[in-house]
Design a protein around this motif. Sequence first.
Motif, PDB file in Angstrom:
ATOM      1  N   GLY B 137     -39.137 -33.909  37.791  1.00  0.00           N
ATOM      2  CA  GLY B 137     -40.598 -33.876  37.779  1.00  0.00           C
ATOM      3  C   GLY B 137     -41.173 -34.432  39.068  1.00  0.00           C
ATOM      4  O   GLY B 137     -42.097 -33.862  39.657  1.00  0.00           O
ATOM      5  N   THR B 140     -40.835 -31.980  41.899  1.00  0.00           N
ATOM      6  CA  THR B 140     -41.819 -30.901  41.855  1.00  0.00           C
ATOM      7  C   THR B 140     -43.177 -31.390  42.346  1.00  0.00           C
ATOM      8  O   THR B 140     -43.850 -30.715  43.136  1.00  0.00           O
ATOM      9  CB  THR B 140     -41.938 -30.367  40.414  1.00  0.00           C
ATOM     10  OG1 THR B 140     -40.624 -30.110  39.928  1.00  0.00           O
ATOM     11  CG2 THR B 140     -42.726 -29.084  40.359  1.00  0.00           C
ATOM     12  N   MET B 141     -43.554 -32.591  41.881  1.00  0.00           N
ATOM     13  CA  MET B 141     -44.850 -33.122  42.294  1.00  0.00           C
ATOM     14  C   MET B 141     -44.873 -33.391  43.800  1.00  0.00           C
ATOM     15  O   MET B 141     -45.827 -33.040  44.491  1.00  0.00           O
ATOM     16  CB  MET B 141     -45.151 -34.419  41.530  1.00  0.00           C
ATOM     17  CG  MET B 141     -45.409 -34.199  40.059  1.00  0.00           C
ATOM     18  SD  MET B 141     -46.235 -35.608  39.288  1.00  0.00           S
ATOM     19  CE  MET B 141     -44.980 -36.839  39.310  1.00  0.00           C
ATOM     20  N   LYS B 147     -47.019 -30.061  50.549  1.00  0.00           N
ATOM     21  CA  LYS B 147     -47.675 -28.840  51.005  1.00  0.00           C
ATOM     22  C   LYS B 147     -49.188 -29.009  51.007  1.00  0.00           C
ATOM     23  O   LYS B 147     -49.885 -28.439  51.846  1.00  0.00           O
ATOM     24  CB  LYS B 147     -47.232 -27.666  50.157  1.00  0.00           C
ATOM     25  CG  LYS B 147     -45.727 -27.472  50.346  1.00  0.00           C
ATOM     26  CD  LYS B 147     -45.158 -26.185  49.866  1.00  0.00           C
ATOM     27  CE  LYS B 147     -43.707 -26.110  50.331  1.00  0.00           C
ATOM     28  NZ  LYS B 147     -43.005 -24.934  49.891  1.00  0.00           N
ATOM     29  N   GLY B 152     -49.425 -26.579  54.469  1.00  0.00           N
ATOM     30  CA  GLY B 152     -48.362 -25.669  54.870  1.00  0.00           C
ATOM     31  C   GLY B 152     -48.014 -25.741  56.344  1.00  0.00           C
ATOM     32  O   GLY B 152     -46.976 -25.252  56.759  1.00  0.00           O
ATOM     33  N   GLN B 153     -48.852 -26.351  57.152  1.00  0.00           N
ATOM     34  CA  GLN B 153     -48.605 -26.387  58.594  1.00  0.00           C
ATOM     35  C   GLN B 153     -47.713 -27.566  58.968  1.00  0.00           C
ATOM     36  O   GLN B 153     -47.812 -28.626  58.372  1.00  0.00           O
ATOM     37  CB  GLN B 153     -49.924 -26.555  59.354  1.00  0.00           C
ATOM     38  CG  GLN B 153     -50.844 -25.355  59.300  1.00  0.00           C
ATOM     39  CD  GLN B 153     -50.493 -24.303  60.330  1.00  0.00           C
ATOM     40  OE1 GLN B 153     -49.395 -24.292  60.877  1.00  0.00           O
ATOM     41  NE2 GLN B 153     -51.406 -23.405  60.585  1.00  0.00           N
ATOM     42  N   ALA B 154     -46.903 -27.391  59.985  1.00  0.00           N
ATOM     43  CA  ALA B 154     -46.143 -28.501  60.532  1.00  0.00           C
ATOM     44  C   ALA B 154     -47.075 -29.387  61.362  1.00  0.00           C
ATOM     45  O   ALA B 154     -48.058 -28.914  61.908  1.00  0.00           O
ATOM     46  CB  ALA B 154     -45.015 -27.977  61.394  1.00  0.00           C
ATOM     47  N   THR B 247     -36.353 -34.134  64.744  1.00  0.00           N
ATOM     48  CA  THR B 247     -37.155 -32.938  64.990  1.00  0.00           C
ATOM     49  C   THR B 247     -38.563 -33.361  65.398  1.00  0.00           C
ATOM     50  O   THR B 247     -39.112 -34.294  64.834  1.00  0.00           O
ATOM     51  CB  THR B 247     -37.263 -32.063  63.730  1.00  0.00           C
ATOM     52  OG1 THR B 247     -37.765 -32.876  62.690  1.00  0.00           O
ATOM     53  CG2 THR B 247     -35.933 -31.503  63.322  1.00  0.00           C
ATOM     54  N   ASN B 249     -41.365 -32.193  64.829  1.00  0.00           N
ATOM     55  CA  ASN B 249     -42.447 -31.806  63.930  1.00  0.00           C
ATOM     56  C   ASN B 249     -42.154 -32.298  62.522  1.00  0.00           C
ATOM     57  O   ASN B 249     -41.018 -32.236  62.077  1.00  0.00           O
ATOM     58  CB  ASN B 249     -42.573 -30.279  63.840  1.00  0.00           C
ATOM     59  CG  ASN B 249     -42.907 -29.657  65.159  1.00  0.00           C
ATOM     60  OD1 ASN B 249     -44.044 -29.667  65.591  1.00  0.00           O
ATOM     61  ND2 ASN B 249     -41.890 -29.147  65.837  1.00  0.00           N
ATOM     62  N   ASP B 251     -42.458 -31.033  59.091  1.00  0.00           N
ATOM     63  CA  ASP B 251     -42.646 -29.697  58.551  1.00  0.00           C
ATOM     64  C   ASP B 251     -42.403 -29.711  57.041  1.00  0.00           C
ATOM     65  O   ASP B 251     -41.335 -30.110  56.602  1.00  0.00           O
ATOM     66  CB  ASP B 251     -41.658 -28.738  59.242  1.00  0.00           C
ATOM     67  CG  ASP B 251     -41.900 -27.285  58.886  1.00  0.00           C
ATOM     68  OD1 ASP B 251     -42.387 -27.015  57.772  1.00  0.00           O
ATOM     69  OD2 ASP B 251     -41.599 -26.420  59.721  1.00  0.00           O
ATOM     70  N   ASN B 253     -41.751 -27.443  55.141  1.00  0.00           N
ATOM     71  CA  ASN B 253     -40.749 -26.469  54.686  1.00  0.00           C
ATOM     72  C   ASN B 253     -39.330 -26.839  55.062  1.00  0.00           C
ATOM     73  O   ASN B 253     -38.412 -26.060  54.845  1.00  0.00           O
ATOM     74  CB  ASN B 253     -41.080 -25.090  55.259  1.00  0.00           C
ATOM     75  CG  ASN B 253     -42.372 -24.556  54.710  1.00  0.00           C
ATOM     76  OD1 ASN B 253     -42.616 -24.638  53.506  1.00  0.00           O
ATOM     77  ND2 ASN B 253     -43.237 -24.068  55.570  1.00  0.00           N
ATOM     78  N   GLN B 254     -39.128 -28.021  55.636  1.00  0.00           N
ATOM     79  CA  GLN B 254     -37.739 -28.356  55.961  1.00  0.00           C
ATOM     80  C   GLN B 254     -37.136 -29.286  54.914  1.00  0.00           C
ATOM     81  O   GLN B 254     -37.834 -29.850  54.101  1.00  0.00           O
ATOM     82  CB  GLN B 254     -37.622 -28.917  57.371  1.00  0.00           C
ATOM     83  CG  GLN B 254     -38.331 -30.226  57.588  1.00  0.00           C
ATOM     84  CD  GLN B 254     -38.167 -30.702  59.018  1.00  0.00           C
ATOM     85  OE1 GLN B 254     -37.341 -30.200  59.761  1.00  0.00           O
ATOM     86  NE2 GLN B 254     -38.951 -31.687  59.398  1.00  0.00           N
ATOM     87  N   PHE B 255     -35.833 -29.387  54.939  1.00  0.00           N
ATOM     88  CA  PHE B 255     -35.071 -30.206  53.984  1.00  0.00           C
ATOM     89  C   PHE B 255     -35.348 -29.801  52.542  1.00  0.00           C
ATOM     90  O   PHE B 255     -35.432 -30.627  51.657  1.00  0.00           O
ATOM     91  CB  PHE B 255     -35.346 -31.693  54.195  1.00  0.00           C
ATOM     92  CG  PHE B 255     -34.903 -32.174  55.539  1.00  0.00           C
ATOM     93  CD1 PHE B 255     -33.556 -32.299  55.815  1.00  0.00           C
ATOM     94  CD2 PHE B 255     -35.819 -32.456  56.529  1.00  0.00           C
ATOM     95  CE1 PHE B 255     -33.127 -32.713  57.071  1.00  0.00           C
ATOM     96  CE2 PHE B 255     -35.403 -32.868  57.780  1.00  0.00           C
ATOM     97  CZ  PHE B 255     -34.059 -33.001  58.050  1.00  0.00           C
ATOM     98  N   GLN B 256     -35.517 -28.479  52.334  1.00  0.00           N
ATOM     99  CA  GLN B 256     -35.773 -28.007  50.973  1.00  0.00           C
ATOM    100  C   GLN B 256     -34.579 -28.277  50.068  1.00  0.00           C
ATOM    101  O   GLN B 256     -34.720 -28.426  48.867  1.00  0.00           O
ATOM    102  CB  GLN B 256     -36.073 -26.512  50.991  1.00  0.00           C
ATOM    103  CG  GLN B 256     -37.379 -26.200  51.701  1.00  0.00           C
ATOM    104  CD  GLN B 256     -37.589 -24.710  51.890  1.00  0.00           C
ATOM    105  OE1 GLN B 256     -37.258 -23.920  51.024  1.00  0.00           O
ATOM    106  NE2 GLN B 256     -38.130 -24.331  53.027  1.00  0.00           N
TER     107      GLN B 256
END
Lengths: 338, 331
Positions: B137, B140-141, B147, B152-154, B247, B249, B251, B253-256
């Motif tokens: 949980g 997910t949170m 995001k 959504g932007q780095a 890195t 930035n 981001d 979307n990284q380390f998903q």
Amino acid sequence: MRQRSLTALTLAAVLAATTGCTVERHWGGNTNTGGSGKAKVGLVTKTDTNPYFVELRNAARAAAQANGADFSALAGQFDGDNDGQVRAIENLRQQGANTILITPSSSTGVLKAIKDARDAGVLVIALDTATEPADAVDATFATDNFAAGEQQGAYVKAALNGTPPKLLMVDGTAGSTVDTQRHGGFLKGIGLTDGSPEIKGHTAANGDQSLAQQGMENLLQRSTDINAVYSMNEPMGRGAYAALKARGLTGQIVMGSIDGGCEGVQNVKDGQFAATVMQFPKKMAEQGVLAAVEYAKTGKKPSGFVNTGSAVITDKPLPGIESHDSAWGLQNCWGGQK
Amino acid sequence: MTTVTATHARERESLGEFLLRAPAVGPALALVVAIVVFSLATDTFFDLDNLSTVVQQSLVVGTLALGQTLVILIAGIDLSNAASMVVATLIMAKLAAAGTNGFVALLAGVVLTIIVGIFIGGLATRIKLPAFIITLGTFTMLTAVSKLIAGGQAVPVTDGLLQWLGTKRYLFGGIPITYGMTLALLMYLGIWYALTKTAWGKHVYAVGNAPESARLSGIKVNRTVLSVYIVAGLTFGIAAWQALGRTPNADPNQFQLGNLDSITAVVLGGTSLFGGRGSVLGTLMGALVVAVLRSGLTQMNVDGNYQDLATGALLIAAVVVDRIARRQQQS
């Protein structure tokens, strides 16, 4: 004990409220065929957090408001969430959408749900990504990703100015449609084919900046004798750039990317990318909504592939390559007026 | 590498018993074998710069795995560690971009991951929910929060302190060492010391082995569990700092898959998913093995899908070894 179960209940409620797809609903009812007057547009994106899809969604909502159409947006939870998209399509039909605009997560995974919707008289338009076969939807409004890749490849080739390429490639999710099209387009543009000895290595990084950096570091360990880098999108381009910079190689390399987000254009301005190829999601959304309005009024459906175009953004224009500079790019990133 | 399950000395012990007593030996062997194989198979792998790069590549997952080891030692699991770290990187980068002092930005990120640790530990001890569910949980949170924060932007990072772990380096015997590598080593040594030489460490192993017996022998089980999640939260905050050093930035979307990567490192390192057995030194080896495989296989031009295949197979092999060792101990 009572307090404990109360806490558990609250927790369950919080969890339920914070997980799952985001939903915006603005209507009820179940009319879903064309020619009935009012357009009811449903949009299904791959995710609802990626800024690209946020731009697309905002543009679609604005166009719907401007044209007096009802609008509802749903999304999968992650790129590749076919099941989430199928559920979104079902929900939109339940809500009475007469047009569904969808950016299909995979070109084949949602075809059955699309067919069911079309059989029930719903106009379905693919945005951004084509389905396979393309005629599974009524029409497709999208970037021609092969052409976008080709533009990137042609730019890199021109920038090399006759020097034979020594290329490293950073791909996205292996086997995805967009990835395959951009990859193939790039190779055509630069004048190579898969397996050409000029390709010194490739890595697939699933759109993850840190994985792209890692992959590029490992590729550079094999050889630093390279002069060109392909990156399938801008976040991975940034990861690749970090690896190149650490090796002090950025001066000898032409790196191209694709997407045209404001941040990617800024990367061009800062000199990280020699060029990026901009897409225009705003156009896809607006044209999709206008088609929906037309369908609701007259029952007329659009058809075929409508290329919403792509443009090379670079501050080092080259003869024979049509391009815009980064100032124009920042004004128009993803087709939105900033 | 003392564990409370250590068997008393015998004249001859089986391989399984040996592995049970010294769980870091297996992964250390795997690491050495991998390094030797890649050094022979390529001209490029055995190179001081490359070995340094491989260690730097494993820093973020290695630091995540350090906290994950503690959690798994008490028979818990943390699926939210990478998501918590990503939120922390975004908070650090956003604050710094807004002109906040780098140290304050860093602190804010670390405080966040510690708060997440308190949240998870609190639910695990007060309401007795399984760690898997709580952290699923939370994962997910936190993914959603990252995001939302970033849109959504780095976020580009320019603050010197936030990048310090990656940018500052010195030479040690010809090998480039970053401050990030130094810090990770110190953290591993610190937690190794705490686990093997202090009462707290003994309590962690005891709680992981048999919480009821631990309770009966006077160990404050809840307090130990909570402390583990807090210390783990601290390591995830430092992992965020490591990530910004790597890195440029932050981001969303990284380390998903960072959570699963950290679990992979822990399990490859010989720590039992059933709790009570394992060591952070093994985890260090586990994290390095994965990075060595990636680096070596890429240099051999092996397709990424085969790299995943190899990593997965190694993971299953590690669990099989754990199972066999346990069975031999029981019989």
